[in-house]
Design a protein around this motif. Structure first.
Motif, PDB file in Angstrom:
ATOM      1  N   VAL A  50     -25.489  35.320 -13.060  1.00  0.00           N
ATOM      2  CA  VAL A  50     -24.472  34.444 -12.476  1.00  0.00           C
ATOM      3  C   VAL A  50     -23.676  33.819 -13.613  1.00  0.00           C
ATOM      4  N   VAL A  51     -22.403  34.164 -13.708  1.00  0.00           N
ATOM      5  CA  VAL A  51     -21.553  33.698 -14.810  1.00  0.00           C
ATOM      6  C   VAL A  51     -20.700  32.521 -14.321  1.00  0.00           C
ATOM      7  N   ILE A  52     -20.860  31.386 -14.986  1.00  0.00           N
ATOM      8  CA  ILE A  52     -20.101  30.185 -14.639  1.00  0.00           C
ATOM      9  C   ILE A  52     -18.768  30.249 -15.371  1.00  0.00           C
ATOM     10  N   GLY A  53     -17.691  30.493 -14.625  1.00  0.00           N
ATOM     11  CA  GLY A  53     -16.403  30.829 -15.225  1.00  0.00           C
ATOM     12  C   GLY A  53     -15.472  29.671 -15.510  1.00  0.00           C
ATOM     13  N   SER A  54     -15.985  28.451 -15.517  1.00  0.00           N
ATOM     14  CA  SER A  54     -15.167  27.292 -15.883  1.00  0.00           C
ATOM     15  C   SER A  54     -15.887  26.505 -16.964  1.00  0.00           C
ATOM     16  N   THR A  55     -15.124  26.004 -17.921  1.00  0.00           N
ATOM     17  CA  THR A  55     -15.699  25.193 -18.996  1.00  0.00           C
ATOM     18  C   THR A  55     -15.143  23.772 -19.001  1.00  0.00           C
ATOM     19  N   ARG A  56     -14.337  23.455 -18.015  1.00  0.00           N
ATOM     20  CA  ARG A  56     -13.647  22.165 -18.000  1.00  0.00           C
ATOM     21  C   ARG A  56     -14.612  21.019 -17.688  1.00  0.00           C
ATOM     22  N   ALA A  71     -17.960  24.197 -10.952  1.00  0.00           N
ATOM     23  CA  ALA A  71     -18.482  25.572 -11.051  1.00  0.00           C
ATOM     24  C   ALA A  71     -19.983  25.606 -11.307  1.00  0.00           C
ATOM     25  N   LEU A  72     -20.497  24.682 -12.107  1.00  0.00           N
ATOM     26  CA  LEU A  72     -21.924  24.720 -12.428  1.00  0.00           C
ATOM     27  C   LEU A  72     -22.798  24.465 -11.200  1.00  0.00           C
ATOM     28  N   PRO A  73     -22.590  23.367 -10.435  1.00  0.00           N
ATOM     29  CA  PRO A  73     -23.427  23.198  -9.239  1.00  0.00           C
ATOM     30  C   PRO A  73     -23.246  24.313  -8.206  1.00  0.00           C
ATOM     31  N   VAL A  74     -22.049  24.862  -8.107  1.00  0.00           N
ATOM     32  CA  VAL A  74     -21.834  25.986  -7.187  1.00  0.00           C
ATOM     33  C   VAL A  74     -22.604  27.213  -7.684  1.00  0.00           C
ATOM     34  N   VAL A 112     -18.553  33.077 -10.835  1.00  0.00           N
ATOM     35  CA  VAL A 112     -18.183  31.849 -10.139  1.00  0.00           C
ATOM     36  C   VAL A 112     -16.897  31.362 -10.791  1.00  0.00           C
ATOM     37  N   THR A 113     -15.801  31.362 -10.023  1.00  0.00           N
ATOM     38  CA  THR A 113     -14.504  31.124 -10.638  1.00  0.00           C
ATOM     39  C   THR A 113     -13.622  30.161  -9.857  1.00  0.00           C
ATOM     40  N   PRO A 114     -12.992  29.223 -10.565  1.00  0.00           N
ATOM     41  CA  PRO A 114     -11.926  28.442  -9.950  1.00  0.00           C
ATOM     42  C   PRO A 114     -10.629  29.253  -9.976  1.00  0.00           C
ATOM     43  N   GLU A 115      -9.613  28.697  -9.359  1.00  0.00           N
ATOM     44  CA  GLU A 115      -8.285  29.304  -9.443  1.00  0.00           C
ATOM     45  C   GLU A 115      -7.381  28.364 -10.229  1.00  0.00           C
ATOM     46  N   TYR A 116      -6.844  28.887 -11.333  1.00  0.00           N
ATOM     47  CA  TYR A 116      -5.905  28.121 -12.158  1.00  0.00           C
ATOM     48  C   TYR A 116      -4.543  28.806 -12.079  1.00  0.00           C
ATOM     49  N   ASN A 117      -3.587  28.162 -11.457  1.00  0.00           N
ATOM     50  CA  ASN A 117      -2.223  28.714 -11.416  1.00  0.00           C
ATOM     51  C   ASN A 117      -2.195  30.173 -10.945  1.00  0.00           C
ATOM     52  N   PHE A 128     -10.612  23.922  -0.462  1.00  0.00           N
ATOM     53  CA  PHE A 128     -10.755  22.459  -0.494  1.00  0.00           C
ATOM     54  C   PHE A 128     -12.198  22.059  -0.800  1.00  0.00           C
ATOM     55  N   ILE A 129     -12.675  22.535  -1.916  1.00  0.00           N
ATOM     56  CA  ILE A 129     -14.103  22.454  -2.229  1.00  0.00           C
ATOM     57  C   ILE A 129     -14.643  21.035  -2.365  1.00  0.00           C
TER      58      ILE A 129
END
Length: 196
Positions: free
Chosen positions: A8-14, A19-22, A83-88, A149-150
């Motif tokens: 499981v790759v956590i795709g956000s570092t912000r 992303a981590l709890p998800v 596991v990825t957010p959407e940025y732009n 709307f997470i």
């Protein structure tokens, strides 16, 4: 079926990311299902610099320890979940960088997507990701987890409480990943690194 290794790759570092709890939630669902040996790769913790290897990753001749460790982690997996957010309308630069570090390590592995964002639930990021992973001979499964709307699914203690539909989507995706992981096993076992 024998136990398969799921990465499981956590795709956000912000800072402040969800992303981590998800990612921890999807990992727990896989473990509860059984048949999975689950590992989490948190890109914030791994902290890869922007690609700094002198040779193309297809040669598998890495000079940096951070690349060798990342290579070994991905190499050992039978299936992957991003596991990825959407940025732009796209996915994050750290995730693209982590993918581009490697080549044959990704080959013939089924991949699932857990995406989140606003109204789109991150599906536009997933559409871009699919173009990247298929180039690396990965097999995206149709079943996916898209969470619009997470923030509504987090409590005051930053605990994730997914909806029943999200739970079902996760179950469906993980089951399909297991099927493909088993089906592609022989191709992974004969996959060899290219040497110059």
């Amino acid at each position: 079926m024998s136990t398969a290794k799921l990465l499981v790759v956590i795709g956000s570092t912000r800072p402040g990311r969800v992303a981590l709890p998800v990612g921890q939630w999807i990992a727990q669902r896989a473990e509860a299902m059984g048949g999975w040996d689950v590992a989490i790769a948190d890109l914030a913790e791994i902290n890869l610099p922007f690609m700094d290897e002198p040779k193309h990753p297809r040669f598998h001749q890495y000079v940096h320890d951070h690349t060798k460790k990342w290579s070994a982690q991905v190499e050992s997996a039978d299936a992957v979940v991003f596991v990825t957010p959407e940025y732009n309308y796209g996915f994050s630069a750290p995730l693209k960088n982590a993918i581009d570090y490697l080549f044959s390590e990704w080959h013939y592995k089924p991949v699932g997507f857990v995406s989140y964002g606003g109204v789109s639930g991150g599906v536009r990021a997933v559409q871009m990701l699919k173009q990247v992973v298929t180039t690396l001979k990965m097999v995206p499964v149709t079943e996916a987890v898209n969470i619009p709307f997470i923030q509504q699914y987090f409590d005051d203690h930053h605990q994730f409480h997914p909806s029943e539909a999200t739970e079902q989507a996760a179950q469906d995706m993980l089951q399909e990943l297991r099927r493909w992981s088993h089906s592609l096993q022989s191709m992974r076992s004969t996959n060899h690194h290219v040497t110059p």
